[in-house]
Design an enzyme around this catalytic site. Structure first.
Site, short mmCIF file in Angstrom:
data_model
loop_
_atom_site.label_atom_id
_atom_site.label_comp_id
_atom_site.label_asym_id
_atom_site.label_seq_id
_atom_site.Cartn_x
_atom_site.Cartn_y
_atom_site.Cartn_z
N LYS A 29 0.91 -1.21 0.16
CA LYS A 29 0.11 -0.22 -0.03
C LYS A 29 0.99 1.26 -0.21
CE LYS A 29 -1.82 3.09 1.86
NZ LYS A 29 -1.74 4.63 1.75
N GLU B 240 8.91 1.41 11.69
CA GLU B 240 10.13 2.46 11.42
C GLU B 240 9.25 3.85 11.34
OE1 GLU B 240 12.03 4.92 10.63
OE2 GLU B 240 12.29 4.08 8.37
N CYS C 168 13.77 10.00 7.57
CA CYS C 168 13.59 9.42 8.86
C CYS C 168 14.96 9.44 9.63
CB CYS C 168 13.02 8.06 8.74
SG CYS C 168 13.81 6.74 7.61
N GLU D 94 9.98 15.84 15.68
CA GLU D 94 10.43 15.35 14.11
C GLU D 94 9.85 16.46 13.17
OE1 GLU D 94 9.20 11.87 12.21
OE2 GLU D 94 11.10 11.60 11.62
P1 NAD Z 1 1.58 8.48 7.74
O1 NAD Z 1 2.10 7.79 8.93
O2 NAD Z 1 0.20 9.22 7.92
O3 NAD Z 1 1.57 7.63 6.29
C1 NAD Z 1 2.38 6.71 6.27
C2 NAD Z 1 1.68 5.67 5.45
O4 NAD Z 1 0.34 5.01 6.46
C3 NAD Z 1 1.04 5.96 4.27
O5 NAD Z 1 0.90 4.90 3.17
C4 NAD Z 1 -0.58 6.10 4.58
O6 NAD Z 1 -1.52 6.09 3.55
C5 NAD Z 1 -0.62 4.98 5.68
N1 NAD Z 1 -1.84 5.21 6.75
C6 NAD Z 1 -2.11 6.54 6.99
N2 NAD Z 1 -3.23 6.11 7.98
C7 NAD Z 1 -3.17 4.93 8.14
C8 NAD Z 1 -4.15 4.11 8.95
N3 NAD Z 1 -5.15 4.60 9.70
N4 NAD Z 1 -4.07 2.80 8.75
C9 NAD Z 1 -3.12 2.32 8.07
N5 NAD Z 1 -2.27 3.11 7.18
C10 NAD Z 1 -2.32 4.29 7.29
O7 NAD Z 1 2.67 9.64 7.59
P2 NAD Z 1 2.61 11.06 6.79
O8 NAD Z 1 1.06 11.66 6.76
O9 NAD Z 1 2.66 10.62 5.33
O10 NAD Z 1 3.56 12.04 7.51
C11 NAD Z 1 3.13 12.38 8.80
C12 NAD Z 1 4.44 12.56 9.60
O11 NAD Z 1 4.71 11.26 9.76
C13 NAD Z 1 5.68 13.44 8.74
O12 NAD Z 1 5.66 14.60 8.95
C14 NAD Z 1 6.85 12.42 9.69
O13 NAD Z 1 7.11 13.17 10.84
C15 NAD Z 1 6.31 11.26 9.63
N6 NAD Z 1 6.83 10.27 8.63
C16 NAD Z 1 8.03 9.74 8.99
C17 NAD Z 1 8.47 8.79 7.95
C18 NAD Z 1 9.76 7.95 8.03
O14 NAD Z 1 10.48 7.48 7.11
N7 NAD Z 1 9.87 7.37 9.35
C19 NAD Z 1 8.08 8.63 6.73
C20 NAD Z 1 7.02 9.50 6.26
C21 NAD Z 1 6.33 10.15 7.47
#
Ligand code: NAD
Length: 484
Positions: free
Chosen positions: A178, A253, A287, A386
């Protein structure tokens, strides 16, 4: 330049491309100018269910029947195709993520290298025989979990697909991927490459869609036997709770607030490029970004001045122009980062340097000025949270004990860098830093595909990358035979 050479509006299930069950699509924006780049399928629970069943069928069929060596050969084929298409993949990632072209290239080659590494490793993970009671022969078998879920963020789609899907396929799992709703073109391109390479139908399925729809359905699907998630702490907790209801293991992660610690005896010329690059790479949306630079007081002013000089010269621009810093992923992410820049101003912190945003930047792009903040108190939100943007906090310290207290003094623990010429101190720091990776006199080890990666504390748990990932993507079965 926005041309995409394939249909982006389908899901990939059971080796076939078809519209999502809802028939709806979601817009994908180009972060460099805010224009509409493509429409993607709004995959939902019905698509996820079909994908999980296709994966189960693959495990019971052609995919499950392959030997480990045959799986490895398929991954090597995929690796060669990814490498051959690296330029096109880099262009897609630049358009989709706003990632400067050279970083897109590096990510495409990293994906190829992950597939090569895991292709080579597929037939090299062995069980053990166990000296057990007389009259028995006992041994262990490494087996795939079954259907594995891979929920991937937008910041490094190719690298994260490589490290999680690559390892899962090598161990014989069937994957449901996904990708993030903000960026999923290379995930779709990867599925095409897998199909063209002869990966059996259903071994890899891709369902784009919203996190709370497709993502939530995947994390809680009873047919999924392992969940790998990279993203925010809040969503990571939801994923773990959903997986717990099915008693399924997860790898999380979740990002970090990683420090680089610069002691006064460090080789500053060697450290300088790493200090800045690890903060601005992918516009800070990494990250393992080094968002905190801890500097021993005798060299604090010198390090700050040299970092500031570098910041003022940074080029910011559209991804296809290959600047040093591209835009952020979305208007929402830009708002978050701008909020932190306002906090810097409102708290009276000193901005040591800020790169200029040219007036010629496309008005619709999601740009923020890379910003270096000086002498941030360790407990300040700028030093604790972060930010996920090109903002680095430089923090002074006196001696090793304070360096450690600061370095370990956030809720996160992903990676850390230490710069010193004192070998004993380097080893002491490596032992005492609370994180998943420590780099001495470097930062990131050039990506380190072979190096196990993951966090402690709020940075998550479980390890991907390296050989270690193969243990995470497999389960151990013990066989005890009584033969007298
Ligand atoms: P997120 O955690 O919302 O999204 C990451 C993934 O999870 C996406 O594929 C999203 O569609 C999915 N997702 C979102 N809600 C979900 C749910 N309820 N159930 C299952 N899957 C779900 O991250 P974001 O909104 O893209 O970014 C928000 C913050 O997260 C950023 O500002 C950053 O701090 C952090 N982030 C960290 C990393 C990393 O590499 N560790 C990567 C992206 C974002």
């Amino acid at each position: 330049m926005n041309r995409i050479s394939f249909d982006t509006t389908s899901v990939f299930v059971g080796g076939r491309w078809r519209p999502g069950a809802s028939g709806e699509t979601l817009p994908l924006l180009n972060p460099s100018d805010g224009s509409l780049l493509a429409q993607i399928a709004r995959g939902n629970a019905a698509d996820v269910d079909a994908a999980v069943h296709a994966a189960e069928a693959a495990l019971a069929g052609d995919w499950g029947r392959l030997s480990a060596a045959e799986r490895g050969r398929l991954l090597l084929k995929m690796s060669a195709r990814v490498a051959a298409q690296a330029e096109e993949l880099a262009r897609l990632e630049a358009l989709d993520v706003g990632k400067p072209l050279r970083q897109g290239r590096a990510d495409a080659l990293a994906l190829a290298r992950y597939l090569e590494f895991y292709g080579g490793a597929a037939d090299k993970l062995m069980g053990e025989t166990i000296p057990f009671a007389n009259g028995y022969t006992a041994f262990t078998l490494r087996e795939p979990h079954g259907v594995t879920a891979h929920i991937v963020p937008w910041n490094y789609p190719m690298q994260i697909i490589g490290r999680s899907v690559g390892a899962a396929l090598a161990m014989g799992n069937a994957c449901v991927l996904k990708p993030a709703e903000e960026a999923c073109l290379t995930a779709l391109a990867f599925a095409r490459i897998a199909g063209e390479s002869g990966l059996p139908a259903g071994a890899l399925n891709v369902v784009p869609g919203l996190g709370e729809e497709a993502g939530a359905a995947l994390a809680s699907h009873p047919g999924v036997r392992h969940v790998s998630f990279t993203g925010s702490v809040a969503v990571g907790a939801l994923i773990q709770a959903a997986a717990a209801r099915n008693a399924v293991p997860v790898t999380l992660e979740l990002g970090g607030k990683s420090p680089q610690v610069v002691f006064a005896d460090a080789d500053l010329d060697a450290a300088l490029p790493f200090l800045v690059n690890a903060g601005i790479q992918n516009a800070g949306q990494t990250c393992s970004a080094a968002s905190r630079i801890l500097v021993e007081r005798p060299v604090f002013d010198a390090v700050l001045a040299r970092m500031a000089e570098r910041y003022r010269a940074l080029t910011v621009g559209p991804a296809l122009d290959d600047p040093e810093v591209g835009p952020l992923i979305s208007a929402r992410q830009r708002e978050i980062v701008q909020g932190y820049l306002e906090l810097v101003r409102d708290s009276g912190l000193t901005v040591a340097a800020q790169a200029a945003l040219a007036s010629t930047l496309p008005a619709g792009g999601f740009y923020v000025p890379p910003t270096l903040v000086a002498a941030v108190p360790g407990e300040h939100r700028i030093a604790q949270e972060e930010i996920f943007g090109p903002v680095q906090a430089v923090i002074p310290f006196d001696g090793e004990a304070e360096a450690l207290a600061l370095a370990n003094g956030t809720p996160f623990g992903l990676v850390a860098g230490v710069w010193t010429r004192d070998g004993s101190r380097a080893l002491r720091m490596a032992r005492r830093l609370q994180c998943g990776q420590v780099f001495i006199n470097n930062y990131g080890a050039g990506g380190g595909i072979e190096l196990p990666f993951g966090g402690v504390k709020h940075s998550g748990h479980g390890r991907e990358k390296g050989f270690e990932a193969l243990y995470g993507f497999s389960t151990l079965k013990t066989v005890a035979i009584q033969h007298g």
